[in-house]
Design an enzyme around this catalytic site. Structure first.
Site, short mmCIF file in Angstrom:
data_model
loop_
_atom_site.label_atom_id
_atom_site.label_comp_id
_atom_site.label_asym_id
_atom_site.label_seq_id
_atom_site.Cartn_x
_atom_site.Cartn_y
_atom_site.Cartn_z
CD GLU A 106 -2.43 1.02 2.81
OE1 GLU A 106 -3.24 0.11 3.04
OE2 GLU A 106 -2.06 1.85 3.64
CE1 TYR A 118 7.63 -0.16 -3.17
CE2 TYR A 118 5.76 1.34 -3.13
CZ TYR A 118 6.83 0.75 -2.50
OH TYR A 118 7.11 1.06 -1.19
C1 LIG Z 1 10.88 4.91 -1.90
C2 LIG Z 1 12.34 4.70 -1.46
C3 LIG Z 1 12.39 3.52 -0.51
C4 LIG Z 1 13.19 4.40 -2.70
O1 LIG Z 1 14.51 4.10 -2.26
P1 LIG Z 1 15.79 4.50 -3.13
O2 LIG Z 1 16.97 3.83 -2.51
O3 LIG Z 1 15.84 5.96 -3.31
O4 LIG Z 1 15.43 3.82 -4.53
P2 LIG Z 1 16.46 3.34 -5.63
O5 LIG Z 1 17.67 4.18 -5.61
O6 LIG Z 1 16.62 1.86 -5.51
O7 LIG Z 1 15.67 3.64 -6.95
C5 LIG Z 1 14.68 2.76 -7.39
C6 LIG Z 1 13.70 3.50 -8.28
O8 LIG Z 1 13.10 4.55 -7.51
C7 LIG Z 1 12.96 5.72 -8.31
N1 LIG Z 1 13.80 6.81 -7.81
C8 LIG Z 1 14.90 6.73 -7.05
N2 LIG Z 1 15.40 7.93 -6.78
C9 LIG Z 1 14.58 8.81 -7.40
C10 LIG Z 1 14.55 10.22 -7.48
N3 LIG Z 1 15.51 10.97 -6.90
N4 LIG Z 1 13.55 10.80 -8.16
C11 LIG Z 1 12.59 10.05 -8.75
N5 LIG Z 1 12.58 8.71 -8.71
C12 LIG Z 1 13.55 8.10 -8.04
C13 LIG Z 1 13.37 5.33 -9.68
O9 LIG Z 1 12.23 4.84 -10.39
C14 LIG Z 1 14.33 4.17 -9.47
O10 LIG Z 1 14.31 3.33 -10.57
P3 LIG Z 1 15.65 3.11 -11.46
O11 LIG Z 1 16.53 2.22 -10.61
O12 LIG Z 1 15.16 2.44 -12.69
O13 LIG Z 1 16.27 4.46 -11.69
C15 LIG Z 1 12.91 5.99 -0.79
O14 LIG Z 1 12.69 7.06 -1.64
C16 LIG Z 1 12.34 6.29 0.59
O15 LIG Z 1 12.83 5.78 1.60
N6 LIG Z 1 11.31 7.14 0.66
C17 LIG Z 1 10.72 7.54 1.96
C18 LIG Z 1 9.97 6.39 2.60
C19 LIG Z 1 8.88 5.87 1.70
O16 LIG Z 1 8.16 6.64 1.08
N7 LIG Z 1 8.76 4.53 1.64
C20 LIG Z 1 7.75 3.87 0.84
C21 LIG Z 1 6.49 3.76 1.58
S1 LIG Z 1 5.24 2.90 0.61
#
Ligand SMILES: CC(C)(COP(=O)(O)OP(=O)(O)OC[C@H]1O[C@@H](n2cnc3c(N)ncnc32)[C@H](O)[C@@H]1OP(=O)(O)O)[C@@H](O)C(=O)NCCC(=O)NCCS
Length: 156
Positions: A106, A118
């Protein structure tokens, strides 16, 4: 990057990361203790960077044919470098190895970064809960990924 199971000694750091990631909705230490106590149904993993600093974590609930992502978050300073993808892959493989046929999660409709993660990893929207997150009144989006047979038989 080092991926390992969550330990109780990580809880202080997780509370800190939760605040940064989720603000008013952050889990507190008692919630983390309860989640640890719910093992093995609940399974949490962390990613450490050098030198042994937790920069991300994720958790799974696997009670049957369908598993659920409980949480996933990455230190803001480490975001965008693949940690989230490593964590999500681990949850997919763990869910599959426990016999789940699908993984559900979710996410807030306005969480573009998480939704992008996702969608690029095979999750599709199956339903929307209108104005689920209060007081903001933001929709909750339910997403599902079917787990392939190969994932279901791969060991961890
Ligand atoms: C969502 C979250 C876990 C992603 O973690 P992350 O380590 O930044 O993600 P990754 O570096 O593995 O990137 C994976 C994908 O996320 C997206 N992404 C990562 N950084 C991004 C940025 N700066 N802007 C936009 N999209 C981004 C891209 O689609 C990326 O895909 P790619 O590998 O094809 O480029 C992180 O942003 C986070 O902790 N957010 C706050 C907590 C949260 O919202 N959790 C989810 C609750 S449902």
């Amino acid at each position: 990057m080092n991926l390992r199971a969550l330990r109780w000694t990580d809880i202080d750091r997780l509370v800190e990361l939760e605040q940064a990631a989720f603000g008013a909705h952050a889990w507190t230490a008692p919630t983390w203790w309860a989640e640890l106590a719910a093992r093995p149904r609940r399974a949490y993993v962390v990613v450490e960077s050098e030198p042994e600093r937790v920069v991300g974590y994720a958790g799974l609930d696997h009670g049957g044919g369908v598993a659920d992502v409980m949480t996933i978050a990455v230190d803001p300073a480490a975001q965008g470098s693949g940690v989230g993808r490593v964590l999500l892959d681990e949850l997919v493989h763990r869910a599959g190895s426990q016999g789940a046929e699908a993984l559900l999660l979710e996410v807030r409709a306005d969480n573009d970064r998480a939704r992008a993660l996702y969608e690029r990893n095979g999750f599709e929207v199956i339903s929307v809960r209108r104005r689920y997150y209060q007081p903001e009144g933001v929709d909750a989006v339910i997403m599902r990924r079917h787990l392939a047979e190969g994932e279901a038989t791969r060991g961890c």
